[in-house]
Design a protein around this motif. Structure first.
Motif, mmCIF file in Angstrom:
data_model
loop_
_atom_site.group_PDB
_atom_site.id
_atom_site.type_symbol
_atom_site.label_atom_id
_atom_site.label_comp_id
_atom_site.label_asym_id
_atom_site.label_seq_id
_atom_site.Cartn_x
_atom_site.Cartn_y
_atom_site.Cartn_z
ATOM 1 N N ASN A 160 4.786 -0.588 2.705
ATOM 2 C CA ASN A 160 4.037 0.645 3.012
ATOM 3 C C ASN A 160 5.033 1.793 3.150
ATOM 4 O O ASN A 160 5.364 2.207 4.250
ATOM 5 C CB ASN A 160 3.219 0.462 4.299
ATOM 6 N N LYS A 185 0.865 -1.168 0.000
ATOM 7 C CA LYS A 185 0.000 0.000 0.000
ATOM 8 C C LYS A 185 0.903 1.220 0.000
ATOM 9 O O LYS A 185 1.639 1.456 0.952
ATOM 10 C CB LYS A 185 -0.936 0.016 1.211
ATOM 11 N N GLN A 192 -0.606 -3.446 6.843
ATOM 12 C CA GLN A 192 0.334 -4.153 5.959
ATOM 13 C C GLN A 192 1.126 -5.210 6.729
ATOM 14 O O GLN A 192 1.495 -6.242 6.164
ATOM 15 C CB GLN A 192 1.273 -3.162 5.264
ATOM 16 N N ASN A 218 -0.583 4.990 3.468
ATOM 17 C CA ASN A 218 -1.579 4.597 4.457
ATOM 18 C C ASN A 218 -1.737 5.725 5.464
ATOM 19 O O ASN A 218 -0.758 6.398 5.809
ATOM 20 C CB ASN A 218 -1.134 3.313 5.171
ATOM 21 N N LEU A 232 3.543 6.533 5.291
ATOM 22 C CA LEU A 232 2.564 6.399 6.373
ATOM 23 C C LEU A 232 2.277 7.773 6.955
ATOM 24 O O LEU A 232 3.203 8.526 7.279
ATOM 25 C CB LEU A 232 3.113 5.468 7.466
#
Length: 492
Positions: free
Chosen positions: A77, A40, A61, A43, A80
């Motif tokens: 990820n 991802k 994740q 996030n 963040l």
């Protein structure tokens, strides 16, 4: 095995179930002999996790990596965002904080290419190591006002050459409008990326939706790859804490009552998942003063803004309730920010968290905390008190905590690398910086031991429970999704 194109689970909106569906596909591909990994690009969550390298990623994740049975990594990820207020987020890039930004600052076009290059590079590295990559989008794919600055949805899918499955939540209503509208708001190139639609959280007799499937396929020009029913008997970690206050709101008779203080900036709420599932325990989240004082054990969780939450606990009377409950015999334990709150004071002279420079703590532990700018993130192994059992957890915190002047150190945990952690005052009052400490069976037994007269059930094996849940989730999704079609889409 043959290389599969990446699969992206994108959404018609937030909270449609993308994270859990992605975890399901990670386990399905693993069961089918592949070596999947989650991804991802960006996030936004307070719930984070430390990688084996001591870097920070979104907890979702980490859960998906666990479903895939691989170590989590920042490449899963790379970006963040951790909200510290309604408008400000801490930006974490490749596992390390790079500053705080408002939403307006973050979504500017200036400097966007640097972030885009970083998340694309992370995907490329991951793609070279795993097959297939199970990607997750964020929010809605059709936020057309943010199209030029989007890093995580269709621009990311285009870079990855991913097959996009649009996930829609039928339980919230309006599924035809949300699916059709989401696809029609895309431009022509974006629409080519959408290879299928997955209807999630269906309730009732699926046969009644067969005509709906046909209508959606005719309207949108892509197949419906599955209709996944809503479930209540499969337990996978949630990404957001929005449902916590609806969980078990009152104390219960016949079990050990555990109250988790419902902080406004509560982080890492998954610290309490094992206790939630333990049949010997009744765990509830609350900031109701009466319910706090009914608890046998009070847990003060982590916080993204310790001083702000401490101020609120004093304002709403919960601080006084915790102190009264402890005087009446309740066990009080703090984790991370909760550990800091239990001390004599929390100081922030450099304004790391905000405008509050100092607040008195609860005074339950003879410690003082000074907030500092550098964040500590690391996985740890440790022994608590005199236990010979090696436990595991992770640290994600800012600040240094020391005994107040004149007090000697009374260590809670001895870390494998020789460091010490936490403060142990007595059997009813202690704190630690270690998240995940409550995932260790030996520590749970220590915590519950004083209440043995209330306990009739056997100890709970949380690791075995989680494995069972991933397999149940995979079976559930597999049985309601056309996997032959999914594989065909990913091989084309």
């Amino acid at each position: 095995m043959k290389k599969l194109s990446p699969l992206m689970l994108a959404g018609t909106g937030s909270d449609v179930g993308k994270s859990v569906i992605a975890a399901a596909f990670c386990r399905i591909f693993l069961q089918d002999g592949y070596q999947p990994a989650p991804f991802k690009a960006q996030n936004m969550a307070l719930n984070s996790y430390a990688t084996p390298e001591g870097l920070e990623i979104g907890r979702a994740q980490a859960v998906q990596a666990e479903a895939a049975k691989v170590d989590c990594h920042t490449d899963m990820n790379p970006l963040l965002l951790k909200p510290s207020s309604d408008q400000i987020c801490q930006v974490i890039l490749n596992g390390k904080p790079v500053g705080n930004q408002s939403a307006y600052q973050y979504f500017r076009k200036e400097g966007r290419q640097e972030l885009r290059d970083a998340v694309n590079a992370a995907f490329d590295r991951l793609q070279n190591r795993f097959n297939p990559i199970v990607m997750e989008g964020a929010g809605s794919i059709s936020e057309i006002n943010l199209r030029d600055v989007d890093l995580v949805n269709l621009p990311m899918a285009a870079h990855a050459k991913a097959s996009v499955i649009l996930v829609a939540d039928i339980d919230r209503g309006g599924v035809f409008a949300s699916v059709y509208g989401s696809i029609m708001l895309l431009n022509e190139e974006e629409r080519k990326l959408i290879k299928g639609v997955l209807i999630n959280k269906f309730r009732g007799d699926i046969r009644l939706f067969e005509s709906g499937v046909t209508m959606l396929e005719e309207l949108c020009g892509v197949p419906v790859v599955g209709v996944v029913p809503y479930y209540k008997d499969i337990h996978i970690e949630e990404e957001d804490s929005v449902m916590l206050e609806t969980k078990n709101l009152q104390a219960s008779h016949g079990k050990v009552n555990v109250a988790v203080i419902l902080l406004r900036h509560l982080s890492n709420f998954t610290d309490f998942n094992a206790l939630e599932r333990d049949p010997r325990v009744h765990l509830y989240y609350t900031n109701n003063t009466d319910e706090v004082e009914k608890a046998d054990i009070i847990l003060i969780p982590g916080s993204k803004n310790t001083l702000s939450d401490l101020y609120e606990l004093r304002r709403n009377g919960v601080a006084q309730s915790i102190i009264r409950a402890h005087k009446s015999g309740a066990t009080v334990m703090g984790i991370c920010g909760g550990y800091q709150i239990m001390g004599e004071e929390v100081c922030d002279p450099d304004h790391v968290e905000g405008d509050i420079e100092r607040l008195p703590g609860l005074g339950l532990l003879p410690i003082t905390t000074k907030m500092q700018g550098e964040k500590i993130t690391r996985q740890v192994k440790f022994n608590f008190l005199n236990s010979p059992v090696m436990c595991e957890g992770y640290e994600i915190h800012m600040g240094t905590t020391l005994p107040v002047h004149g007090q000697s150190l009374s260590t809670m945990n001895k870390l494998q690398d020789g460091r010490e952690d936490g403060y142990y005052k007595d059997r009813t009052c202690f704190g630690t910086y270690i998240h995940g400490i409550l995932d260790n069976g030996a520590f749970i037994e220590f915590l519950l031991e004083p209440f043995a007269d209330k306990i009739t059930d056997e100890p709970f094996d949380f690791k075995a429970f989680k494995e069972e849940q991933y397999n149940k989730l995979a079976d559930h999704v597999r049985s309601h999704v056309n996997m032959d079609l999914i594989y065909q889409i990913m091989k084309d």
